[in-house]
Design a protein around this motif. Structure first.
Motif, PDB file in Angstrom:
ATOM      1  N   LEU A 290     -38.473   7.625 -45.029  1.00  0.00           N
ATOM      2  CA  LEU A 290     -38.362   8.896 -45.733  1.00  0.00           C
ATOM      3  C   LEU A 290     -38.285  10.017 -44.702  1.00  0.00           C
ATOM      4  CD1 LEU A 290     -38.589  10.281 -48.597  1.00  0.00           C
ATOM      5  CD2 LEU A 290     -41.021  10.539 -48.075  1.00  0.00           C
ATOM      6  N   VAL A 291     -37.193  10.783 -44.718  1.00  0.00           N
ATOM      7  CA  VAL A 291     -36.991  11.891 -43.785  1.00  0.00           C
ATOM      8  C   VAL A 291     -36.798  13.162 -44.597  1.00  0.00           C
ATOM      9  CG1 VAL A 291     -35.598  12.803 -41.894  1.00  0.00           C
ATOM     10  CG2 VAL A 291     -35.901  10.335 -42.130  1.00  0.00           C
ATOM     11  N   THR A 292     -37.531  14.220 -44.259  1.00  0.00           N
ATOM     12  CA  THR A 292     -37.382  15.507 -44.936  1.00  0.00           C
ATOM     13  C   THR A 292     -37.291  16.620 -43.903  1.00  0.00           C
ATOM     14  OG1 THR A 292     -39.697  16.240 -45.094  1.00  0.00           O
ATOM     15  CG2 THR A 292     -38.970  14.564 -46.677  1.00  0.00           C
ATOM     16  N   ASN A 293     -36.918  17.793 -44.367  1.00  0.00           N
ATOM     17  CA  ASN A 293     -36.886  18.966 -43.489  1.00  0.00           C
ATOM     18  C   ASN A 293     -38.042  19.899 -43.774  1.00  0.00           C
ATOM     19  OD1 ASN A 293     -36.096  19.934 -45.981  1.00  0.00           O
ATOM     20  ND2 ASN A 293     -34.428  21.191 -45.187  1.00  0.00           N
ATOM     21  N   ASP A 294     -39.082  19.383 -44.464  1.00  0.00           N
ATOM     22  CA  ASP A 294     -40.196  20.231 -44.878  1.00  0.00           C
ATOM     23  C   ASP A 294     -41.418  19.342 -45.115  1.00  0.00           C
ATOM     24  OD1 ASP A 294     -41.962  21.999 -46.021  1.00  0.00           O
ATOM     25  OD2 ASP A 294     -40.753  22.422 -47.788  1.00  0.00           O
ATOM     26  N   PRO A 295     -42.537  19.574 -44.433  1.00  0.00           N
ATOM     27  CA  PRO A 295     -43.730  18.751 -44.671  1.00  0.00           C
ATOM     28  C   PRO A 295     -44.160  18.727 -46.137  1.00  0.00           C
ATOM     29  CG  PRO A 295     -44.023  20.095 -42.705  1.00  0.00           C
ATOM     30  CD  PRO A 295     -42.749  20.554 -43.350  1.00  0.00           C
ATOM     31  N   LYS A 296     -44.007  19.854 -46.840  1.00  0.00           N
ATOM     32  CA  LYS A 296     -44.387  19.877 -48.251  1.00  0.00           C
ATOM     33  C   LYS A 296     -43.484  18.963 -49.079  1.00  0.00           C
ATOM     34  CE  LYS A 296     -46.313  24.556 -48.138  1.00  0.00           C
ATOM     35  NZ  LYS A 296     -46.219  25.946 -48.690  1.00  0.00           N
ATOM     36  N   ALA A 297     -42.208  18.845 -48.697  1.00  0.00           N
ATOM     37  CA  ALA A 297     -41.308  17.929 -49.401  1.00  0.00           C
ATOM     38  C   ALA A 297     -41.755  16.485 -49.191  1.00  0.00           C
ATOM     39  CB  ALA A 297     -39.872  18.125 -48.916  1.00  0.00           C
ATOM     40  N   THR A 298     -42.235  16.163 -47.978  1.00  0.00           N
ATOM     41  CA  THR A 298     -42.760  14.824 -47.721  1.00  0.00           C
ATOM     42  C   THR A 298     -43.948  14.549 -48.627  1.00  0.00           C
ATOM     43  OG1 THR A 298     -42.033  14.927 -45.422  1.00  0.00           O
ATOM     44  CG2 THR A 298     -43.730  13.314 -45.959  1.00  0.00           C
ATOM     45  N   ASP A 299     -44.852  15.501 -48.740  1.00  0.00           N
ATOM     46  CA  ASP A 299     -46.030  15.319 -49.587  1.00  0.00           C
ATOM     47  C   ASP A 299     -45.634  15.150 -51.046  1.00  0.00           C
ATOM     48  OD1 ASP A 299     -47.385  15.690 -47.238  1.00  0.00           O
ATOM     49  OD2 ASP A 299     -48.184  17.676 -47.744  1.00  0.00           O
ATOM     50  N   ARG A 300     -44.657  15.912 -51.500  1.00  0.00           N
ATOM     51  CA  ARG A 300     -44.216  15.794 -52.894  1.00  0.00           C
ATOM     52  C   ARG A 300     -43.602  14.426 -53.167  1.00  0.00           C
ATOM     53  NH1 ARG A 300     -40.753  21.122 -54.138  1.00  0.00           N
ATOM     54  NH2 ARG A 300     -40.466  20.029 -56.145  1.00  0.00           N
ATOM     55  N   ALA A 301     -42.842  13.903 -52.191  1.00  0.00           N
ATOM     56  CA  ALA A 301     -42.248  12.570 -52.360  1.00  0.00           C
ATOM     57  C   ALA A 301     -43.330  11.499 -52.400  1.00  0.00           C
ATOM     58  CB  ALA A 301     -41.259  12.301 -51.234  1.00  0.00           C
ATOM     59  N   ILE A 302     -44.350  11.635 -51.555  1.00  0.00           N
ATOM     60  CA  ILE A 302     -45.448  10.671 -51.572  1.00  0.00           C
ATOM     61  C   ILE A 302     -46.228  10.766 -52.883  1.00  0.00           C
ATOM     62  CG2 ILE A 302     -47.661  10.092 -50.481  1.00  0.00           C
ATOM     63  CD1 ILE A 302     -46.377  10.872 -47.794  1.00  0.00           C
ATOM     64  N   ASP A 303     -46.451  11.983 -53.376  1.00  0.00           N
ATOM     65  CA  ASP A 303     -47.116  12.162 -54.669  1.00  0.00           C
ATOM     66  C   ASP A 303     -46.337  11.444 -55.770  1.00  0.00           C
ATOM     67  OD1 ASP A 303     -49.099  13.704 -53.530  1.00  0.00           O
ATOM     68  OD2 ASP A 303     -48.148  15.621 -54.038  1.00  0.00           O
ATOM     69  N   ALA A 304     -45.008  11.580 -55.735  1.00  0.00           N
ATOM     70  CA  ALA A 304     -44.183  10.906 -56.750  1.00  0.00           C
ATOM     71  C   ALA A 304     -44.355   9.385 -56.646  1.00  0.00           C
ATOM     72  CB  ALA A 304     -42.721  11.298 -56.573  1.00  0.00           C
ATOM     73  N   TYR A 305     -44.317   8.873 -55.437  1.00  0.00           N
ATOM     74  CA  TYR A 305     -44.457   7.430 -55.231  1.00  0.00           C
ATOM     75  C   TYR A 305     -45.823   6.926 -55.675  1.00  0.00           C
ATOM     76  CZ  TYR A 305     -44.174   2.923 -52.808  1.00  0.00           C
ATOM     77  OH  TYR A 305     -44.159   1.589 -52.508  1.00  0.00           O
ATOM     78  N   LYS A 306     -46.843   7.811 -55.566  1.00  0.00           N
ATOM     79  CA  LYS A 306     -48.206   7.436 -55.914  1.00  0.00           C
ATOM     80  C   LYS A 306     -48.524   7.606 -57.397  1.00  0.00           C
ATOM     81  CE  LYS A 306     -50.393   6.169 -52.076  1.00  0.00           C
ATOM     82  NZ  LYS A 306     -51.141   4.896 -51.988  1.00  0.00           N
ATOM     83  N   GLY A 307     -47.543   8.036 -58.198  1.00  0.00           N
ATOM     84  CA  GLY A 307     -47.808   8.069 -59.633  1.00  0.00           C
ATOM     85  C   GLY A 307     -47.349   9.292 -60.385  1.00  0.00           C
ATOM     86  N   GLU A 308     -46.922  10.353 -59.690  1.00  0.00           N
ATOM     87  CA  GLU A 308     -46.407  11.508 -60.426  1.00  0.00           C
ATOM     88  C   GLU A 308     -44.986  11.229 -60.926  1.00  0.00           C
ATOM     89  OE1 GLU A 308     -46.815  15.279 -58.577  1.00  0.00           O
ATOM     90  OE2 GLU A 308     -48.982  15.075 -58.255  1.00  0.00           O
ATOM     91  N   ALA A 309     -44.469  12.124 -61.770  1.00  0.00           N
ATOM     92  CA  ALA A 309     -43.157  11.915 -62.396  1.00  0.00           C
ATOM     93  C   ALA A 309     -42.065  11.809 -61.343  1.00  0.00           C
ATOM     94  CB  ALA A 309     -42.852  13.053 -63.367  1.00  0.00           C
ATOM     95  N   THR A 310     -41.181  10.834 -61.502  1.00  0.00           N
ATOM     96  CA  THR A 310     -40.118  10.574 -60.534  1.00  0.00           C
ATOM     97  C   THR A 310     -38.749  10.633 -61.194  1.00  0.00           C
ATOM     98  OG1 THR A 310     -40.091   8.190 -60.930  1.00  0.00           O
ATOM     99  CG2 THR A 310     -41.651   9.019 -59.279  1.00  0.00           C
ATOM    100  N   LEU A 311     -37.728  10.617 -60.350  1.00  0.00           N
ATOM    101  CA  LEU A 311     -36.366  10.529 -60.851  1.00  0.00           C
ATOM    102  C   LEU A 311     -36.184   9.271 -61.696  1.00  0.00           C
ATOM    103  CD1 LEU A 311     -33.424  11.567 -60.852  1.00  0.00           C
ATOM    104  CD2 LEU A 311     -33.076  10.291 -58.725  1.00  0.00           C
TER     105      LEU A 311
END
Length: 594
Positions: free
Chosen positions: A213-234
């Motif tokens: 997983l590569v992002t241009n923003d640390p907050k985007a990385t955290d949001r992607a991990i949150d999604a993987y951990k159970g929040e709403a995803t695509l």
């Protein structure tokens, strides 16, 4: 210009959601695609991902790779194949000039992102990456204000599937020259590496040995991990998997998803347009647009579907009644837009205009324009009998026509009440006589009555008449009545250019949009359709554009798009890699666990 805008309005609402998608993409293209092109080179540096993403195209099979990592509120998600043969096929399209321009841009981005950081796609990425890669653009997490996203702060998430973890570990652990420092941190059990002290930030982490997983923003990385951990995803987006099922194709090149309500809200904020609570509620009726793309011998084919939320109050009219108009227009029609019900089209367009931040023309401009020019009411005098099939087109002038009249604007509509239509048209005749001193007289064409409006000593300006008893037409510009009355000897529907451009899969359907780019723009026959010099090189690579729309359910609409392209053949090899003079920004990589 007014004619061009009218075509954009009509074509862009077949259905209305297609207009929103295309216009949102146009409004956000520059800041988004600069970053998208950079990220794409991580997975397709030798193939042409930069060009592909800059055209906002796509293709698929099931959910895109990494859909369980991408937050559900992502604005756009694009997946593309990493298969070299398909990229080579894509790069064969275009003109020699467009190929050269693309190769130059591709090499520059490759050198800036890969070469400058010690990477070679074929050696360092291709051996371990999976069959496709996904790039997603995230909107702001907080409530949207204006401006929502500064152009240089678009959050980006790139998901690279790991096909060979051991190979990835072996390659990515090799020391490489990098500018700046890397910072290590942990979030919800994932080790993350991030750049520090550089102009362009990057953040990277491995997701359970499956994805890089590569992002241009640390907050985007955290949001992607949150999604993987159970929040709403695509992956959990209502209706998404079913929508992709409607447009599934073999040998697909990629796929795209647009979050219509979120993208529209962000676009409105970025353009300084405020939306009322009522308009926001209307926007939330939409869910999204999904599309797949394939590379055909003569261009790119996209199959698309838009859908409403399962609990939406709004529903689509399930009638697909457009079938006649391509047979009533002449073969040398250059551009046309048709639909199944003009009255319904207008109602949908005018109701959605206030909530659509990229509406090309305010409906009030049409209403007030007709009122001020001819003193008639568009919705009271015209629309009641215009509840059937219609078309608006530009057709080339017949041979022998003065050069000052290179085309004719044609408007056709099927009348559900001919008596009411005739009364309205008679009222229109009287207005032209009283207000503008036109001469209105009855003539005949091929034995059929035709009404001609003329300016004294100026020749015919407008012709109107009837076809098949219930289709009324009006032409403005070049005299073209003889080419359509009583019916064309060579109709548009039978022309090779039209048959190649218009996808044939959706039948019955609710209308078409067709543009013969070669004739309209590349041949420079239509001054009103000419583009600024900076866009001509790209457009010269396009032969035609065709769209077919159909309602496929009370909450879903389908539309197929074909972009006919020139084909220059095998492209030349890319220029040899060179390291840019500027200090590179390091791209952190996190090797997956063994």
């Amino acid at each position: 210009m007014a004619i061009a805008r009218s075509f954009a309005r009509v074509a862009g609402t077949l259905p209305v959601e297609l207009s929103e998608t295309l216009m949102v993409a146009q409004k956000t293209k520059s800041p988004l695609l600069l970053t998208a092109g950079a990220a794409a080179l991580l997975v397709a540096g030798g193939g042409g991902a930069y060009w592909y993403l800059s055209q906002s195209k796509a293709a698929p099979e099931d959910l895109p790779v990494g859909a369980e990592v991408i937050p559900q509120d992502a604005l756009i998600a694009i997946s593309v194949t990493t298969e070299p043969g398909q990229w080579q096929k894509l790069r064969e399209f275009g003109t020699v000039q467009s190929q050269a321009a693309f190769d130059k841009s591709l090499a520059e981005v490759r050198d800036r992102l890969l070469t400058a950081n010690g990477f070679d796609y074929q050696k360092d990425i291709q051996p371990w990456v999976g069959e496709e890669v996904t790039v997603a653009f995230l909107g702001p997490k907080a409530p949207v204000t204006s401006p929502a996203i500064p152009p240089n702060q678009q959050s980006l998430v790139v998901v690279l599937p790991i096909r060979d973890p051991l190979k990835a570990k072996e390659i990515l652990e090799q020391p490489r020259p990098q500018g700046g420092k890397l910072n290590n941190r942990s979030y919800k059990g994932f080790d993350i590496k991030e750049t520090q002290g550089t102009a362009q930030a990057f953040s990277a982490t491995a997701i359970d040995g499956k994805y890089l997983l590569v992002t241009n923003d640390p907050k985007a990385t955290d949001r992607a991990i949150d999604a993987y951990k159970g929040e709403a995803t695509l992956a959990s987006t209502p209706g998404y998997s079913q929508a992709l099922g409607q447009v599934k194709v073999p040998q697909a090149f990629g796929k795209v998803y647009v979050n219509l309500p979120a993208a529209a809200v962000v676009t409105a904020a970025n353009t300084g347009r405020s939306l009322s609570p009522q308009n926001l509620e209307q926007l939330q009726q939409n869910q999204g647009v999904a599309a797949t793309a394939t590379l055909e011998p003569e261009g790119i084919q996209l199959k698309s579907v838009s859908w409403l939320k399962p609990d939406s109050i709004r529903k689509f009219d399930g009638k697909n009644t457009a079938s006649v108009m391509p047979t009533r227009l002449p073969a040398d029609t250059i551009v046309m837009a048709s639909g199944g019900n003009l009255k319904k089209f207008w109602q949908d367009y005018s109701q959605g205009a206030a909530a659509n931040p990229v509406t090309p023309i305010n409906p009030d401009v049409i209403r007030s324009g007709i009122k001020s020019t001819v003193g008639m009411d568009w919705e009271q005098d015209f629309l009641p009998w215009m509840d059937a099939e219609f078309a608006i087109a530009l057709a080339a002038a017949p041979e022998g026509t003065p050069a000052s009249l290179p085309f004719s604007l044609l408007i056709m509509t099927k009348a559900s009440d001919r008596r009411a239509a005739e009364a309205t048209l008679k009222k229109l005749d009287d207005a032209m006589v009283e207000r503008y001193k036109f001469k209105v007289e009855e003539t005949t064409v091929a034995g059929k009555p035709v009404t001609a409006w003329t300016v004294p000593q100026g020749g015919a300006i407008i012709n109107r008449g009837w076809l098949d008893g219930d289709i009324t037409f009006l032409s403005l510009g070049a005299p073209i009545a003889s080419a359509i009355v009583p019916r064309p000897t060579k109709p548009l529907a039978d022309s090779e250019a039209f048959k190649k451009a218009i996808p044939a899969g959706l039948n019955p359907n609710n209308g078409h949009f067709y543009l013969n780019v070669d004739e309209a723009i590349n041949a420079k026959k239509f001054p009103i359709l000419q583009l600024p010099p900076g866009n001509r090189e790209l457009v010269a690579a396009v032969r035609s554009l065709g769209i077919t729309a159909a309602v496929s359910g009370d909450r879903t609409t389908r539309y197929d798009v074909f972009v006919g392209l020139q084909k220059a053949g095998n492209p030349k090899p890319l220029p040899n890699p060179t390291v840019p003079p500027a200090s590179p920004s390091p791209i952190p990589v996190v090797p997956p666990p063994q």
